[in-house]
Design a protein around this motif. Structure first.
Motif, PDB file in Angstrom:
ATOM      1  N   UNK A  44       0.825  -1.206   0.000  1.00 34.89           N
ATOM      2  CA  UNK A  44       0.000   0.000   0.000  1.00 34.89           C
ATOM      3  C   UNK A  44       0.859   1.256   0.000  1.00 34.89           C
ATOM      4  N   UNK A  45       1.877   1.292   0.862  1.00 39.61           N
ATOM      5  CA  UNK A  45       2.742   2.467   0.919  1.00 39.61           C
ATOM      6  C   UNK A  45       3.558   2.628  -0.356  1.00 39.61           C
ATOM      7  N   UNK A  46       4.054   1.537  -0.873  1.00 41.52           N
ATOM      8  CA  UNK A  46       4.837   1.603  -2.104  1.00 41.52           C
ATOM      9  C   UNK A  46       3.974   2.125  -3.252  1.00 41.52           C
ATOM     10  N   UNK A  47       2.729   1.662  -3.326  1.00 47.64           N
ATOM     11  CA  UNK A  47       1.828   2.134  -4.375  1.00 47.64           C
ATOM     12  C   UNK A  47       1.501   3.611  -4.199  1.00 47.64           C
ATOM     13  N   UNK A  55      11.940   5.795  -7.928  1.00 44.84           N
ATOM     14  CA  UNK A  55      11.680   4.355  -7.992  1.00 44.84           C
ATOM     15  C   UNK A  55      11.115   3.920  -6.644  1.00 44.84           C
ATOM     16  N   UNK A  56      10.249   2.937  -6.663  1.00 44.35           N
ATOM     17  CA  UNK A  56       9.764   2.334  -5.424  1.00 44.35           C
ATOM     18  C   UNK A  56       9.774   0.818  -5.588  1.00 44.35           C
ATOM     19  N   UNK A  57      10.061   0.122  -4.495  1.00 45.96           N
ATOM     20  CA  UNK A  57      10.160  -1.334  -4.528  1.00 45.96           C
ATOM     21  C   UNK A  57       9.539  -1.909  -3.254  1.00 45.96           C
ATOM     22  N   UNK A  58       8.771  -2.988  -3.433  1.00 45.78           N
ATOM     23  CA  UNK A  58       8.290  -3.743  -2.286  1.00 45.78           C
ATOM     24  C   UNK A  58       9.372  -4.758  -1.922  1.00 45.78           C
ATOM     25  N   UNK A  59       9.895  -4.658  -0.713  1.00 47.54           N
ATOM     26  CA  UNK A  59      10.957  -5.585  -0.310  1.00 47.54           C
ATOM     27  C   UNK A  59      11.052  -5.639   1.205  1.00 47.54           C
ATOM     28  N   UNK A  60      11.526  -6.775   1.688  1.00 50.25           N
ATOM     29  CA  UNK A  60      11.807  -6.954   3.113  1.00 50.25           C
ATOM     30  C   UNK A  60      13.249  -6.542   3.358  1.00 50.25           C
ATOM     31  N   UNK A  61      13.434  -5.372   3.982  1.00 55.80           N
ATOM     32  CA  UNK A  61      14.781  -4.821   4.160  1.00 55.80           C
ATOM     33  C   UNK A  61      15.578  -5.565   5.218  1.00 55.80           C
TER      34      UNK A  61
END
Length: 224
Positions: A44-47, A55-61
């Motif tokens: 949701x936040x990335x979108x 750039x935005x990426x969904x990832x587990x940091x």
């Protein structure tokens, strides 16, 4: 993937955590011409920020392989803006340190959290809620118009010139000897701030910026 370039010319930054602090920081950096890669585990936040950030990426940091896949190890600068989940904040910071990222900024929610982040290798730790609370306390409790703590024990304060400094060159006022502060800049009505010198003569209504030890700056702001 980010490409390598010299740190001085590199205006790319990795922001991990797109909550209130991280998103505000990332958007401001974009406004200042930076290329921002925003990373968060929340789709949701990335979108939400996909169109506003470079750039935005969904990832587990907290997963090293995920960080490598987004190219975290190729950034000169990174901000760990994870605040509420302390374990994730500390683990992410530690992974970036292990990857050799040379300039890591990390958000802390308490001084204890900040000390741990420093211990794992964060180069800069910020406590936005604490710092803002401290700043506002100075503004509402005295004559300070603005206040910034540069480092522990040393601050800049903006205040109106007290009566005893008006009408004489600063070198004649003995302000540094008497109050332990230095007047660094001055602003008159409808003008911009300019550097103050020993020959600067302050006028009634001038706004000045002074530098010194925090206690000295606070005491000087209460003059008059």
């Amino acid at each position: 993937m980010p490409h390598q370039q010299s740190k001085a010319k590199d205006k790319r930054i990795l922001v991990i955590g797109l909550g209130r602090f991280g998103s505000s920081l990332a958007l401001e950096l974009v406004n200042h011409g930076w290329e921002v890669l925003g990373v968060d585990s929340s789709p949701r936040l990335v979108q939400t920020y996909a169109d506003a950030l470079t750039h935005t990426v969904i990832a587990d940091a907290t997963d090293e392989e995920s960080l490598i896949q987004v190219g975290a190890n190729q950034f000169h600068r990174a901000v760990v803006a994870i605040g509420t989940h302390l374990e994730e904040s500390i683990l992410t910071t530690s992974l970036l340190v292990d990857m050799g990222v040379p300039d890591i900024w990390a958000k802390a929610v308490s001084r204890r959290h900040g000390r741990i982040l420093e211990q794992v290798g964060a180069h800069h730790v910020v406590l936005p809620e604490h710092d803002m609370g401290e700043r506002v306390a100075h503004l509402v409790s005295g004559r300070m118009l603005d206040y910034v703590e540069m480092e522990e024990g040393f601050s800049l304060g903006k205040t109106r010139a007290p009566k005893e400094l008006i009408g004489r060159p600063l070198r004649e006022t003995g302000v540094r000897q008497k109050y332990g502060i230095t007047v660094v800049s001055v602003k008159r009505l409808d003008t911009e701030f300019t550097y103050a010198t020993e020959e600067t003569v302050l006028h009634k209504g001038d706004v000045i910026v002074v530098a010194g030890r925090t206690g000295d700056v606070e005491r000087f702001a209460e003059v008059n």
